[in-house]
Design an enzyme around this catalytic site. Structure first.
Site, short mmCIF file in Angstrom:
data_model
loop_
_atom_site.label_atom_id
_atom_site.label_comp_id
_atom_site.label_asym_id
_atom_site.label_seq_id
_atom_site.Cartn_x
_atom_site.Cartn_y
_atom_site.Cartn_z
N LEU A 163 41.60 -27.31 54.78
CA LEU A 163 40.81 -26.66 53.74
C LEU A 163 40.62 -27.56 52.53
O LEU A 163 41.52 -28.30 52.14
CB LEU A 163 41.52 -25.37 53.32
CG LEU A 163 41.79 -24.38 54.46
CD1 LEU A 163 42.54 -23.16 53.95
CD2 LEU A 163 40.49 -23.96 55.14
N GLY A 194 35.60 -26.47 48.99
CA GLY A 194 34.46 -25.72 49.55
C GLY A 194 34.94 -24.43 50.20
O GLY A 194 34.42 -23.34 49.91
N HIS A 195 35.95 -24.54 51.06
CA HIS A 195 36.52 -23.34 51.68
C HIS A 195 37.13 -22.42 50.60
O HIS A 195 36.94 -21.21 50.64
CB HIS A 195 37.66 -23.72 52.63
CG HIS A 195 37.28 -24.62 53.76
ND1 HIS A 195 37.66 -25.94 53.81
CD2 HIS A 195 36.57 -24.40 54.89
CE1 HIS A 195 37.21 -26.49 54.93
NE2 HIS A 195 36.54 -25.58 55.60
N GLN A 215 32.39 -24.45 70.17
CA GLN A 215 31.31 -25.02 69.36
C GLN A 215 31.30 -26.55 69.39
O GLN A 215 30.49 -27.18 68.72
CB GLN A 215 31.35 -24.48 67.93
CG GLN A 215 32.51 -24.94 67.08
CD GLN A 215 32.57 -24.18 65.77
OE1 GLN A 215 32.87 -23.00 65.72
NE2 GLN A 215 32.27 -24.87 64.67
N GLY A 253 29.54 -20.95 53.58
CA GLY A 253 29.05 -21.97 52.65
C GLY A 253 27.63 -22.39 52.98
O GLY A 253 27.26 -22.47 54.15
N ASP A 266 26.60 -25.48 55.38
CA ASP A 266 26.15 -25.25 56.75
C ASP A 266 25.03 -24.22 56.70
O ASP A 266 25.19 -23.08 57.17
CB ASP A 266 27.32 -24.77 57.61
CG ASP A 266 28.44 -25.78 57.62
OD1 ASP A 266 28.45 -26.66 58.48
OD2 ASP A 266 29.31 -25.72 56.72
N SER A 324 33.82 -31.97 53.12
CA SER A 324 33.83 -31.63 54.55
C SER A 324 35.16 -32.07 55.12
O SER A 324 35.69 -33.12 54.73
CB SER A 324 32.69 -32.38 55.27
OG SER A 324 32.93 -32.38 56.67
N SER A 325 35.70 -31.27 56.04
CA SER A 325 36.95 -31.66 56.68
C SER A 325 36.77 -33.01 57.39
O SER A 325 37.71 -33.78 57.53
CB SER A 325 37.39 -30.60 57.69
OG SER A 325 37.39 -29.33 57.07
N ARG A 326 35.55 -33.28 57.83
CA ARG A 326 35.28 -34.53 58.56
C ARG A 326 35.25 -35.76 57.65
O ARG A 326 35.27 -36.88 58.15
CB ARG A 326 33.96 -34.43 59.33
CG ARG A 326 34.05 -33.51 60.54
CD ARG A 326 32.84 -33.66 61.46
NE ARG A 326 33.04 -32.99 62.73
CZ ARG A 326 32.64 -31.74 63.00
NH1 ARG A 326 32.00 -31.04 62.09
NH2 ARG A 326 32.88 -31.21 64.20
P1 AMP Z 1 34.50 -25.02 58.59
O1 AMP Z 1 35.98 -25.00 58.39
O2 AMP Z 1 33.90 -26.38 58.53
O3 AMP Z 1 34.07 -24.21 59.77
O4 AMP Z 1 33.89 -24.28 57.32
C1 AMP Z 1 34.25 -22.96 56.99
C2 AMP Z 1 33.33 -22.45 55.93
O5 AMP Z 1 33.42 -23.26 54.77
C3 AMP Z 1 31.87 -22.46 56.36
O6 AMP Z 1 31.25 -21.26 55.92
C4 AMP Z 1 31.32 -23.65 55.66
O7 AMP Z 1 29.94 -23.55 55.38
C5 AMP Z 1 32.12 -23.62 54.37
N1 AMP Z 1 32.11 -24.96 53.75
C6 AMP Z 1 32.46 -26.12 54.33
N2 AMP Z 1 32.26 -27.15 53.47
C7 AMP Z 1 31.76 -26.61 52.33
C8 AMP Z 1 31.35 -27.14 51.07
N3 AMP Z 1 31.42 -28.42 50.80
N4 AMP Z 1 30.89 -26.28 50.14
C9 AMP Z 1 30.82 -24.95 50.41
N5 AMP Z 1 31.20 -24.38 51.56
C10 AMP Z 1 31.66 -25.20 52.52
#
Ligand code: AMP
Length: 289
Positions: free
Chosen positions: A33, A36-37, A61, A147, A150, A185-187
């Site tokens: 996390l 963003g999360h 996915q 978020g 995406d 981004s986690s990446r």
């Molecule tokens: P993930 O863990 O990548 O599946 O992301 C989980 C949620 O966090 C998704 O709704 C993403 O769109 C949101 N998210 C990821 N990165 C960001 C960011 N930089 N800003 C806002 N929301 C984010």
């Protein structure tokens, strides 16, 4: 914060909360996390009595050859951050909890799932909608938080909710960025120092294009060109796509007409790039998801 791994247990808990008339906010994530999360979690805390966060790196996915095995996992840090924010329930299902042996049911939002990221990753959104629908059925949220980073995912999930008459409100929140502009981004943890530097061309290009649109630029093809020019400055970058599409249908404005203009109230400008082995996405939106 209660940590729950079993579907049967969280279902029982959610039933209890619903019976007591508590509103439920839900933030599905794949962990590792960042702010963003956490911005989604904070919003859910403000708007609901109970906030549930799930961490599940969803295998369906990821296509074969993608980074499912390598996807970063940092559970202890995640747990601490969520506890500090006052999350009520952390749902942490194992793979077999979500996809038991013999699992064979999928949900697919057809058209918007096949464009933009869906062209490069044709099975990706089917995996996302399947797991999100399952999680909605398990958690039964009133509000679910996603978020706009995406953006395509948010549009697709909203469409699924509408098409299937799901009883949940989808709330979307702005992209959270690092100080240098890179969307969190986690990446990003995959990036070397040089790659990270190169990756900045993505947010820079989008920001530049957004400024031009603010100054009156309307031609979709011109918007794309501004971003392309910026991305071409980075040697380590390979462009996956740059598209300017309707925020509702995800159809490109310039599909049949290279002079087509955008709708300033309903446009998603999105791009995906490869920086070395890492695929990154970013966008800006005119209008609402
Ligand atoms: P993930 O863990 O990548 O599946 O992301 C989980 C949620 O966090 C998704 O709704 C993403 O769109 C949101 N998210 C990821 N990165 C960001 C960011 N930089 N800003 C806002 N929301 C984010």
């Amino acid at each position: 914060m209660k940590l729950i791994k079993a579907t049967a247990e969280i279902k029982k808990d959610m039933k209890k909360h619903r019976f007591r008339g508590r509103s439920i906010g839900f933030v599905p994530t794949m962990g590792t996390l960042h702010q963003g999360h956490l911005s989604l979690v904070e919003q859910s805390k403000k708007e609901n009595n109970i906030t549930v966060v799930s961490i599940f790196v969803n295998p369906t996915q990821f296509a074969p050859g993608e980074d499912f095995a390598a996807y970063p996992r940092d559970f202890e840090t995640d747990k601490k951050a969520l506890r500090e924010l006052g999350v009520d329930i952390l749902f942490l299902p194992g793979g077999r909890e979500i996809y038991p042996d013999g699992y064979s049911t999928y949900v697919e939002v057809e058209k918007p799932g096949q464009v933009l990221c869906g062209r490069t990753r044709p099975t990706h959104f089917r995996g996302v909608t399947t797991v999100v629908l399952k999680l909605f059925n398990i958690v039964t949220p009133d509000n679910a938080y996603f978020g706009r980073k995406d953006a395509q995912q948010a549009v697709i999930i909203k469409k699924m909710v509408k098409d299937l008459d799901l009883d949940v409100t989808i709330r979307t929140l702005p992209i959270v960025r690092a100080a240098d502009g890179l969307a969190l981004s986690s990446r990003n943890t995959y990036l070397s120092r040089d790659e990270r530097e190169a990756a900045l061309a993505l947010s820079r290009g989008l920001r530049k294009a957004e400024q031009f649109v603010g100054d009156g630029l309307r031609k979709a093809a011109d918007i794309k060109q501004i971003i392309e020019k910026e991305l071409e400055t980075g040697e380590l970058i390979k462009i996956d796509y740059i598209e300017v599409v309707s925020l509702t249908t995800l159809e490109p404005f310039d599909a049949g007409n290279k002079d087509a203009e955008i709708d300033v109230n309903n446009t998603l400008t999105a791009a995906a790039i490869w920086v070395g082995k890492t695929r990154l996405i970013d966008n800006f939106i005119l209008g609402d998801i």
